[in-house]
Design a protein around this motif. Sequence first.
Motif, mmCIF file in Angstrom:
data_model
loop_
_atom_site.group_PDB
_atom_site.id
_atom_site.type_symbol
_atom_site.label_atom_id
_atom_site.label_comp_id
_atom_site.label_asym_id
_atom_site.label_seq_id
_atom_site.Cartn_x
_atom_site.Cartn_y
_atom_site.Cartn_z
ATOM 1 N N CYS A 144 60.656 64.824 60.022
ATOM 2 C CA CYS A 144 60.647 66.199 60.543
ATOM 3 C C CYS A 144 60.967 67.151 59.382
ATOM 4 O O CYS A 144 61.980 66.998 58.703
ATOM 5 C CB CYS A 144 61.692 66.346 61.642
ATOM 6 N N CYS A 157 67.723 72.945 67.337
ATOM 7 C CA CYS A 157 66.526 72.224 66.896
ATOM 8 C C CYS A 157 65.455 73.238 66.502
ATOM 9 O O CYS A 157 64.910 73.932 67.360
ATOM 10 C CB CYS A 157 65.998 71.319 68.013
ATOM 11 N N HIS A 194 67.214 68.295 72.741
ATOM 12 C CA HIS A 194 67.999 68.399 71.501
ATOM 13 C C HIS A 194 67.221 67.957 70.270
ATOM 14 O O HIS A 194 67.614 68.273 69.148
ATOM 15 C CB HIS A 194 69.280 67.567 71.614
ATOM 16 N N CYS A 195 66.155 67.206 70.444
ATOM 17 C CA CYS A 195 65.404 66.696 69.295
ATOM 18 C C CYS A 195 64.057 66.147 69.754
ATOM 19 O O CYS A 195 63.996 65.408 70.750
ATOM 20 C CB CYS A 195 66.199 65.595 68.594
ATOM 21 N N ILE A 196 63.010 66.513 69.012
ATOM 22 C CA ILE A 196 61.670 66.013 69.355
ATOM 23 C C ILE A 196 61.052 65.281 68.153
ATOM 24 O O ILE A 196 59.837 65.175 68.031
ATOM 25 C CB ILE A 196 60.747 67.156 69.837
ATOM 26 N N ALA A 197 61.930 64.750 67.276
ATOM 27 C CA ALA A 197 61.435 64.079 66.066
ATOM 28 C C ALA A 197 60.845 62.713 66.394
ATOM 29 O O ALA A 197 61.181 62.104 67.412
ATOM 30 C CB ALA A 197 62.584 63.903 65.082
ATOM 31 N N ALA A 225 62.552 72.618 65.399
ATOM 32 C CA ALA A 225 61.181 72.183 65.698
ATOM 33 C C ALA A 225 60.721 72.690 67.060
ATOM 34 O O ALA A 225 59.540 72.995 67.245
ATOM 35 C CB ALA A 225 61.107 70.663 65.653
ATOM 36 N N TYR A 227 62.059 70.089 59.295
ATOM 37 C CA TYR A 227 63.321 70.848 59.432
ATOM 38 C C TYR A 227 64.523 69.972 59.100
ATOM 39 O O TYR A 227 65.523 70.459 58.590
ATOM 40 C CB TYR A 227 63.441 71.426 60.849
ATOM 41 N N CYS A 261 69.285 72.003 62.566
ATOM 42 C CA CYS A 261 68.738 70.691 62.953
ATOM 43 C C CYS A 261 69.864 69.856 63.541
ATOM 44 O O CYS A 261 70.832 69.536 62.854
ATOM 45 C CB CYS A 261 68.132 69.996 61.729
ATOM 46 N N ASN A 262 69.705 69.518 64.826
ATOM 47 C CA ASN A 262 70.747 68.734 65.507
ATOM 48 C C ASN A 262 70.925 67.340 64.923
ATOM 49 O O ASN A 262 71.983 66.743 65.063
ATOM 50 C CB ASN A 262 70.403 68.590 66.993
HETATM 51 S S1 SF4 Z 1 63.173 67.666 65.936
HETATM 52 FE FE1 SF4 Z 1 65.113 66.609 65.566
HETATM 53 S S2 SF4 Z 1 65.066 66.296 63.368
HETATM 54 FE FE2 SF4 Z 1 63.592 67.929 63.784
HETATM 55 S S3 SF4 Z 1 64.718 69.907 63.712
HETATM 56 FE FE3 SF4 Z 1 64.808 69.197 65.798
HETATM 57 S S4 SF4 Z 1 66.761 68.101 65.872
HETATM 58 FE FE4 SF4 Z 1 66.192 68.213 63.739
#
Ligand code: SF4
Length: 334
Positions: free
Chosen positions: A119, A138, A156-159, A140, A121, A129-130
């Motif tokens: 990712c 996040c 919280h995250c889509i990586a 993204a 970010y 970035c969480n």
């Molecule tokens: S998708 Fe996950 S790794 Fe990417 S910015 Fe969001 S929290 Fe961070």
Amino acid sequence: MKPFDYLSPTDAADAVRSVAEDPAAVFLGGGTNLVDHLKLGVVEPGLLVGVTRSLPNTIEEIGDGALGIGAGVSNSELAADPRVRERFPMLSQALLSGASPQLRNMATVGGNPLQRTRCVYFQDVTTPCNKREPGSGCSAIGGWTRDHAILGASEHCIAVHPSDMAVAMAALEARVRVLGPRGERTIAFVDLHRLPGDTPERDTVLEHGELITAIDLPAQPIARRSAYRKVRDRASYAFALVSVAAALDVVDGVVVDARIAFGGVAHAPWRAYRAEEVLRGSAAVEGSYRAAADAELAAARPAEGLDGGNAFKVPLLRRTLTATLRDLAREDTR
Ligand code: SF4
Ligand SMILES: Cc1cc2nc3c(=O)[nH]c(=O)nc-3n(C[C@H](O)[C@H](O)[C@H](O)COP(=O)(O)OP(=O)(O)OC[C@H]3O[C@@H](n4cnc5c(N)ncnc54)[C@H](O)[C@@H]3O)c2cc1C
């Protein structure tokens, strides 16, 4: 780069002890991912513990057609092993589709599944970035999402997880041998990586100080007829937009058994159990392959984004799975 200390023990238990005793210590394998992160300031450990001198670097027969792969084996050695090429072709193909020959020479079997997300970010320390900084947000979500998850993501995250090798290992029902401060344990490969939930900073179920010492590949007769297909923006040296590891057993035009995993679509290698279930007992025809893909992709939740989002991954993955199964069934007429 923040200054750090460095150790390179010859004994795995010493390596584990050194990391377990120091919250700011990390293991260093081939360094092809970790060193980039040190340079970018994504991680700032106080101690690096090199493990390549202490980990087994052989691929051994461990009985009944199973292979035990030392975590110090390089990705190149594993891909080239004649037993892997013959018994588990999807694994050899997955490894060879990753990175470049120079990187594969350095990358280790222990480090490859633990590489961090790509990712953008996460790699840019100026953005929230969480995963890098829990609770920061996040970037993204609502940002650049083309490369991101369509399955199993959270608010919280889509990586996505980037390893190709790990997708094949998940389909092959590999097992991970781990040495930690409290001794040894074995983890099913499919249970190694986590979905993000509300703790996306944790990629895996490993605790601090737990070292991967080997990965065991149980005999999988079905895997002799298997393939890894990776779709990416360039023909080489690029991460997967989507990927499929699949093995298919067809007898008299009927699918007897299947093993399928997806890459590039989730925070973990995605074992496609629903697709496998639909395939078992179905006619080995295009309609069954599409039905299997649809069953798995019913849970897909593409992300919108400034770059047009990633809804394109749904039909792309459907077509990639269908084409892979079609090719395997063509080979598997018996
Ligand atoms: S998708 Fe996950 S790794 Fe990417 S910015 Fe969001 S929290 Fe961070
Ligand atoms: C330009 C580029 C392109 C790439 N393209 C691809 C690609 O297409 N597909 C793909 O799959 N990969 C790709 N990679 C990633 C590459 O495969 C990984 O960097 C590599 O496999 C990581 O292995 P390593 O041994 O170098 O790990 P390291 O960088 O040493 O470590 C990675 C992580 O694992 C931990 N670690 C290392 N060994 C162990 C162990 N035995 N036990 C516990 N923790 C450990 C480290 O602390 C670190 O957190 C690419 C990398 C680059 C730089």
